[in-house]
Design a protein around this motif. Structure first.
Motif, mmCIF file in Angstrom:
data_model
loop_
_atom_site.group_PDB
_atom_site.id
_atom_site.type_symbol
_atom_site.label_atom_id
_atom_site.label_comp_id
_atom_site.label_asym_id
_atom_site.label_seq_id
_atom_site.Cartn_x
_atom_site.Cartn_y
_atom_site.Cartn_z
ATOM 1 N N LEU A 127 35.697 5.893 21.126
ATOM 2 C CA LEU A 127 35.016 6.772 20.175
ATOM 3 C C LEU A 127 34.971 6.119 18.804
ATOM 4 N N LEU A 128 34.079 6.648 17.973
ATOM 5 C CA LEU A 128 34.013 6.258 16.567
ATOM 6 C C LEU A 128 34.606 7.391 15.746
ATOM 7 N N TYR A 129 35.512 7.038 14.845
ATOM 8 C CA TYR A 129 36.191 8.022 14.001
ATOM 9 C C TYR A 129 35.811 7.753 12.555
ATOM 10 N N TYR A 130 35.225 8.746 11.890
ATOM 11 C CA TYR A 130 34.808 8.624 10.493
ATOM 12 C C TYR A 130 35.684 9.503 9.624
ATOM 13 N N GLU A 131 36.127 8.952 8.496
ATOM 14 C CA GLU A 131 36.846 9.733 7.485
ATOM 15 C C GLU A 131 36.193 9.477 6.132
ATOM 16 N N GLY A 132 35.743 10.539 5.476
ATOM 17 C CA GLY A 132 35.129 10.340 4.176
ATOM 18 C C GLY A 132 34.493 11.596 3.619
ATOM 19 N N LEU A 133 33.618 11.392 2.654
ATOM 20 C CA LEU A 133 33.013 12.493 1.918
ATOM 21 C C LEU A 133 31.822 13.124 2.623
ATOM 22 N N HIS A 134 31.183 12.409 3.562
ATOM 23 C CA HIS A 134 29.849 12.823 3.988
ATOM 24 C C HIS A 134 29.666 12.846 5.501
ATOM 25 N N GLY A 135 30.667 13.249 6.231
ATOM 26 C CA GLY A 135 30.568 13.260 7.687
ATOM 27 C C GLY A 135 29.679 14.329 8.262
ATOM 28 N N ALA A 136 29.256 15.305 7.452
ATOM 29 C CA ALA A 136 28.396 16.373 7.963
ATOM 30 C C ALA A 136 27.235 16.663 7.022
ATOM 31 N N VAL A 137 26.783 15.630 6.325
ATOM 32 C CA VAL A 137 25.712 15.804 5.338
ATOM 33 C C VAL A 137 24.357 16.007 6.016
ATOM 34 N N LYS A 138 23.576 16.925 5.445
ATOM 35 C CA LYS A 138 22.166 17.090 5.789
ATOM 36 C C LYS A 138 21.367 17.118 4.496
ATOM 37 N N THR A 139 20.321 16.312 4.434
ATOM 38 C CA THR A 139 19.406 16.339 3.299
ATOM 39 C C THR A 139 17.982 16.378 3.856
ATOM 40 N N ASP A 140 17.008 16.313 2.968
ATOM 41 C CA ASP A 140 15.617 16.249 3.418
ATOM 42 C C ASP A 140 15.327 14.954 4.157
ATOM 43 N N ASP A 141 16.136 13.931 3.925
ATOM 44 C CA ASP A 141 15.875 12.601 4.494
ATOM 45 C C ASP A 141 16.783 12.235 5.661
#
Length: 302
Positions: A127-141
């Motif tokens: 698996l890939l494991y991400y830790e940070g500020l933006h793991g669930a970000v949604k924007t217009d782009d």
């Protein structure tokens, strides 16, 4: 989302405590013999430390708001989404590291405040494991959240988050309380528009609530301990969560809503072990089966 190549993301603001959660996941990975690629969110900042200072000074001189590490101007959301999409497709991708200090400079062979060169991910990880500020970000782009198989938000109430950030930046990075306060104020618009909305997209949120006075976080002399806190654990979809089992295993816990359990702060790590171990086990078992590999043994909490 991907059955063959799952992605787990831990997302939280600066000072939220995501690094502590990562330590718990690393214990699970070691105990269950799971191979993971760990990706740190700050490796997808758009500017290194020196470039960011230049951009900040130019914006300030021009009388405009400088970009913050919470928003899209200072981050490469497109490359982060591309990594998640590529990993979910075939388990490959390219990453780099941000070098924070002299210790990491020695480890990576790069100057503090810079990035390491881009390199290919290790092959055949579970698996890939991400830790940070933006793991669930949604924007217009971009829609990073849609690629994540298990997304966890780490969300202490905001006064506690600020206390933790002030103490960390003061003790580990040498910043004054005034400097950290200025950063908090400058980042607030991006905090509201890009950090907070993520916690609607997460599968599980851990929100630590102190039971001591944190009325003025900018004058707090110490960080409230776990034993001085309760933790609200919210499940976006409570179906399949064995709440009676959790209540029986976690002394002092209770349910506050049909999708939320409250646990003593000192039991937070135990709660994570109990909740995440079977979830990770199922993700990896399904992944290995889909890739034609031998499945896992039954999960253990030891």
């Amino acid at each position: 989302m991907s059955r063959k190549h799952p992605i787990v993301a831990i997302t939280g603001s600066s000072g939220a405590g995501t690094s502590t959660v990562t330590e718990t996941f690393e214990q699970i990975f070691r105990r269950e013999s799971i191979t993971s690629t760990i990706v740190h969110g700050d490796s997808f900042h758009r500017f290194d430390r020196f470039e960011m200072k230049r951009v900040f000074n130019e914006a300030t001189a021009a009388g405009i708001a400088p970009p913050s590490h919470f928003g899209p101007e200072a981050n490469d959301f497109t490359s982060l989404e591309k990594l998640f999409e590529q990993y979910g497709k075939d388990g490959t991708g390219r990453i780099r590291n941000y070098v924070h200090d002299e210790d990491e400079a020695f480890e990576f062979g790069c100057d503090p405040g810079t990035f390491t060169p881009w390199e290919d991910l290790e092959a055949q990880t579970d698996l890939l494991y991400y830790e940070g500020l933006h793991g669930a970000v949604k924007t217009d782009d971009v829609d990073i959240a849609k690629h994540v198989d298990l997304c966890i938000g780490v969300v202490p109430i905001i006064n506690l988050e600020w206390i933790q950030k002030i103490h960390r930046d003061h003790s580990k990075r040498g910043y004054s309380t005034e400097d950290v306060t200025d950063t908090i104020l400058r980042r607030m618009p991006d905090y509201v528009h890009y950090i907070c909305p993520q916690f609607t997209n997460t599968d599980i949120n851990f929100q630590r609530v102190p039971l001591v006075d944190t009325s003025n976080p900018f004058d707090a002399r110490w960080i409230p301990t776990l034993d001085e806190s309760m933790v609200v654990i919210r499940f976006a979809n409570p179906r399949g969560i064995d709440f009676p089992y959790l209540l029986s295993m976690i002394e002092g816990s209770f349910m506050s809503r049909a999708n939320a359990i409250v646990v003593p702060g000192g039991k937070m790590e135990l709660s994570m072990q109990l909740i995440f171990t079977p979830m990770i086990w199922r993700l990896v078992e399904n992944s290995r089966k889909a890739r034609g590999l031998t499945g896992l043994r039954s999960p253990s909490i030891a």
